[in-house]
Design a protein around this motif. Structure first.
Motif, PDB file in Angstrom:
ATOM      1  N   LEU A   1      -7.206   5.075  -8.499  1.00 22.08           N
ATOM      2  CA  LEU A   1      -7.486   6.488  -8.759  1.00 22.08           C
ATOM      3  C   LEU A   1      -8.969   6.738  -9.009  1.00 22.08           C
ATOM      4  O   LEU A   1      -9.527   7.739  -8.564  1.00 22.08           O
ATOM      5  N   LEU A   2      -9.608   5.825  -9.739  1.00 21.27           N
ATOM      6  CA  LEU A   2     -11.027   5.964 -10.066  1.00 21.27           C
ATOM      7  C   LEU A   2     -11.949   5.454  -8.963  1.00 21.27           C
ATOM      8  O   LEU A   2     -13.163   5.617  -9.039  1.00 21.27           O
ATOM      9  N   ARG A   3     -11.344   4.795  -7.975  1.00 17.69           N
ATOM     10  CA  ARG A   3     -12.106   4.198  -6.861  1.00 17.69           C
ATOM     11  C   ARG A   3     -13.094   3.147  -7.353  1.00 17.69           C
ATOM     12  O   ARG A   3     -14.253   3.089  -6.955  1.00 17.69           O
ATOM     13  N   VAL A   4     -12.598   2.312  -8.289  1.00 19.30           N
ATOM     14  CA  VAL A   4     -13.372   1.176  -8.786  1.00 19.30           C
ATOM     15  C   VAL A   4     -12.488  -0.053  -8.697  1.00 19.30           C
ATOM     16  O   VAL A   4     -11.301   0.037  -8.396  1.00 19.30           O
ATOM     17  N   GLY A   5     -13.034  -1.202  -8.978  1.00 15.14           N
ATOM     18  CA  GLY A   5     -12.264  -2.437  -8.955  1.00 15.14           C
ATOM     19  C   GLY A   5     -11.406  -2.602 -10.202  1.00 15.14           C
ATOM     20  O   GLY A   5     -11.681  -2.026 -11.257  1.00 15.14           O
ATOM     21  N   ARG A   6     -10.376  -3.401 -10.061  1.00 13.77           N
ATOM     22  CA  ARG A   6      -9.478  -3.703 -11.173  1.00 13.77           C
ATOM     23  C   ARG A   6     -10.247  -4.316 -12.343  1.00 13.77           C
ATOM     24  O   ARG A   6     -10.019  -3.974 -13.506  1.00 13.77           O
TER      25      ARG A   6
ATOM     26  N   PRO B   1       0.805  -1.227   0.000  1.00 16.64           N
ATOM     27  CA  PRO B   1       0.000   0.000   0.000  1.00 16.64           C
ATOM     28  C   PRO B   1       0.839   1.279   0.000  1.00 16.64           C
ATOM     29  O   PRO B   1       0.481   2.254  -0.646  1.00 16.64           O
ATOM     30  N   GLN B   2       1.979   1.277   0.708  1.00 21.08           N
ATOM     31  CA  GLN B   2       2.819   2.478   0.729  1.00 21.08           C
ATOM     32  C   GLN B   2       3.418   2.753  -0.639  1.00 21.08           C
ATOM     33  O   GLN B   2       3.442   3.885  -1.086  1.00 21.08           O
ATOM     34  N   VAL B   3       3.867   1.695  -1.317  1.00 22.77           N
ATOM     35  CA  VAL B   3       4.432   1.864  -2.655  1.00 22.77           C
ATOM     36  C   VAL B   3       3.355   2.395  -3.595  1.00 22.77           C
ATOM     37  O   VAL B   3       3.595   3.318  -4.380  1.00 22.77           O
ATOM     38  N   LEU B   4       2.150   1.831  -3.532  1.00 20.71           N
ATOM     39  CA  LEU B   4       1.052   2.280  -4.375  1.00 20.71           C
ATOM     40  C   LEU B   4       0.727   3.737  -4.076  1.00 20.71           C
ATOM     41  O   LEU B   4       0.532   4.539  -4.986  1.00 20.71           O
ATOM     42  N   ARG B   5       0.701   4.111  -2.815  1.00 18.10           N
ATOM     43  CA  ARG B   5       0.422   5.481  -2.427  1.00 18.10           C
ATOM     44  C   ARG B   5       1.475   6.420  -3.006  1.00 18.10           C
ATOM     45  O   ARG B   5       1.170   7.503  -3.495  1.00 18.10           O
ATOM     46  N   ASP B   6       2.754   6.019  -2.962  1.00 20.69           N
ATOM     47  CA  ASP B   6       3.830   6.837  -3.510  1.00 20.69           C
ATOM     48  C   ASP B   6       3.670   7.005  -5.019  1.00 20.69           C
ATOM     49  O   ASP B   6       3.854   8.094  -5.553  1.00 20.69           O
ATOM     50  N   VAL B   7       3.304   5.932  -5.701  1.00 17.31           N
ATOM     51  CA  VAL B   7       3.131   5.992  -7.153  1.00 17.31           C
ATOM     52  C   VAL B   7       1.969   6.909  -7.501  1.00 17.31           C
ATOM     53  O   VAL B   7       2.055   7.724  -8.415  1.00 17.31           O
ATOM     54  N   LEU B   8       0.869   6.802  -6.772  1.00 20.91           N
ATOM     55  CA  LEU B   8      -0.309   7.601  -7.065  1.00 20.91           C
ATOM     56  C   LEU B   8      -0.091   9.069  -6.742  1.00 20.91           C
ATOM     57  O   LEU B   8      -0.691   9.941  -7.360  1.00 20.91           O
ATOM     58  N   SER B   9       0.758   9.361  -5.773  1.00 21.34           N
ATOM     59  CA  SER B   9       1.004  10.751  -5.434  1.00 21.34           C
ATOM     60  C   SER B   9       1.940  11.405  -6.431  1.00 21.34           C
ATOM     61  O   SER B   9       1.993  12.616  -6.544  1.00 21.34           O
ATOM     62  N   ASP B  10       2.700  10.606  -7.162  1.00 21.81           N
ATOM     63  CA  ASP B  10       3.564  11.120  -8.228  1.00 21.81           C
ATOM     64  C   ASP B  10       2.706  11.645  -9.360  1.00 21.81           C
ATOM     65  O   ASP B  10       1.516  11.364  -9.437  1.00 21.81           O
ATOM     66  N   ASP B  11       3.337  12.351 -10.249  1.00 14.92           N
ATOM     67  CA  ASP B  11       2.650  12.766 -11.464  1.00 14.92           C
ATOM     68  C   ASP B  11       3.084  11.886 -12.624  1.00 14.92           C
ATOM     69  O   ASP B  11       3.451  12.368 -13.696  1.00 14.92           O
ATOM     70  N   ALA B  12       3.027  10.587 -12.401  1.00 14.43           N
ATOM     71  CA  ALA B  12       3.405   9.626 -13.435  1.00 14.43           C
ATOM     72  C   ALA B  12       2.501   9.814 -14.646  1.00 14.43           C
ATOM     73  O   ALA B  12       1.296  10.008 -14.515  1.00 14.43           O
ATOM     74  N   LEU B  13       3.094   9.764 -15.821  1.00 11.68           N
ATOM     75  CA  LEU B  13       2.318   9.928 -17.046  1.00 11.68           C
ATOM     76  C   LEU B  13       1.454   8.715 -17.337  1.00 11.68           C
ATOM     77  O   LEU B  13       0.352   8.830 -17.861  1.00 11.68           O
ATOM     78  N   LEU B  14       1.964   7.537 -17.003  1.00  8.94           N
ATOM     79  CA  LEU B  14       1.256   6.289 -17.256  1.00  8.94           C
ATOM     80  C   LEU B  14       1.041   5.551 -15.945  1.00  8.94           C
ATOM     81  O   LEU B  14       1.922   5.539 -15.085  1.00  8.94           O
ATOM     82  N   VAL B  15      -0.128   4.924 -15.805  1.00  8.23           N
ATOM     83  CA  VAL B  15      -0.418   4.128 -14.616  1.00  8.23           C
ATOM     84  C   VAL B  15      -0.870   2.741 -15.044  1.00  8.23           C
ATOM     85  O   VAL B  15      -1.380   2.549 -16.154  1.00  8.23           O
ATOM     86  N   THR B  16      -0.671   1.774 -14.176  1.00  7.21           N
ATOM     87  CA  THR B  16      -1.137   0.414 -14.435  1.00  7.21           C
ATOM     88  C   THR B  16      -2.660   0.374 -14.275  1.00  7.21           C
ATOM     89  O   THR B  16      -3.252   1.269 -13.659  1.00  7.21           O
ATOM     90  N   PRO B  17      -3.301  -0.651 -14.801  1.00  9.12           N
ATOM     91  CA  PRO B  17      -4.745  -0.776 -14.584  1.00  9.12           C
ATOM     92  C   PRO B  17      -5.107  -0.818 -13.097  1.00  9.12           C
ATOM     93  O   PRO B  17      -6.127  -0.257 -12.690  1.00  9.12           O
ATOM     94  N   GLU B  18      -4.259  -1.433 -12.278  1.00 14.22           N
ATOM     95  CA  GLU B  18      -4.515  -1.481 -10.839  1.00 14.22           C
ATOM     96  C   GLU B  18      -4.442  -0.087 -10.226  1.00 14.22           C
ATOM     97  O   GLU B  18      -5.266   0.285  -9.389  1.00 14.22           O
ATOM     98  N   GLU B  19      -3.455   0.696 -10.652  1.00 10.33           N
ATOM     99  CA  GLU B  19      -3.328   2.063 -10.145  1.00 10.33           C
ATOM    100  C   GLU B  19      -4.490   2.929 -10.641  1.00 10.33           C
ATOM    101  O   GLU B  19      -5.017   3.761  -9.904  1.00 10.33           O
ATOM    102  N   ALA B  20      -4.912   2.704 -11.889  1.00 10.17           N
ATOM    103  CA  ALA B  20      -6.056   3.431 -12.434  1.00 10.17           C
ATOM    104  C   ALA B  20      -7.319   3.102 -11.636  1.00 10.17           C
ATOM    105  O   ALA B  20      -8.122   3.991 -11.347  1.00 10.17           O
TER     106      ALA B  20
END
Length: 97
Positions: free
Chosen positions: A26-31, A4-23
């Motif tokens: 972000l959208l607050r829906v299931g994978r 969860p901490q790694v995911l939180r760090d990735v989501l707080s970044d301004d990454a141009l691309l995200v994995t479906p899991e990260e998306a």
């Protein structure tokens, strides 16, 4: 799923691309919902090699399409017209249904 901490760090970044899991996070829906949206063509992923990623701009486009289609539906209901502008009756279900 990732730490969860790694995911939180990735989501707080301004990454141009995200994995479906990260998306999904972000959208607050299931994978599974994200994969279904991609399969239906509602979300357009990019592929880099065998990796599937979603641009943040694509997530924003999808959200904008939801909010604009929702406002169009509301306008048509208020006007009593269909999407082609034809006047008609608006039917509602009785409460409790």
């Amino acid at each position: 799923m990732a730490d969860p901490q790694v995911l939180r760090d990735v989501l707080s970044d301004d990454a141009l691309l995200v994995t479906p899991e990260e998306a999904a996070a972000l959208l607050r829906v299931g994978r599974t919902t994200v994969y279904a949206l991609m399969k239906a063509g509602d979300l357009r992923p990019v592929h880099i090699g065998r990796s599937c990623r979603l641009p943040r701009s694509e997530l924003n486009r999808y959200i904008d399409s939801l909010t604009s289609s929702r406002s169009e539906q509301t306008q048509h209901l208020q006007l009593g017209t269909d999407q082609n502008g034809a006047r008609g009756s608006v039917h509602t279900l009785p409460s409790g249904h």
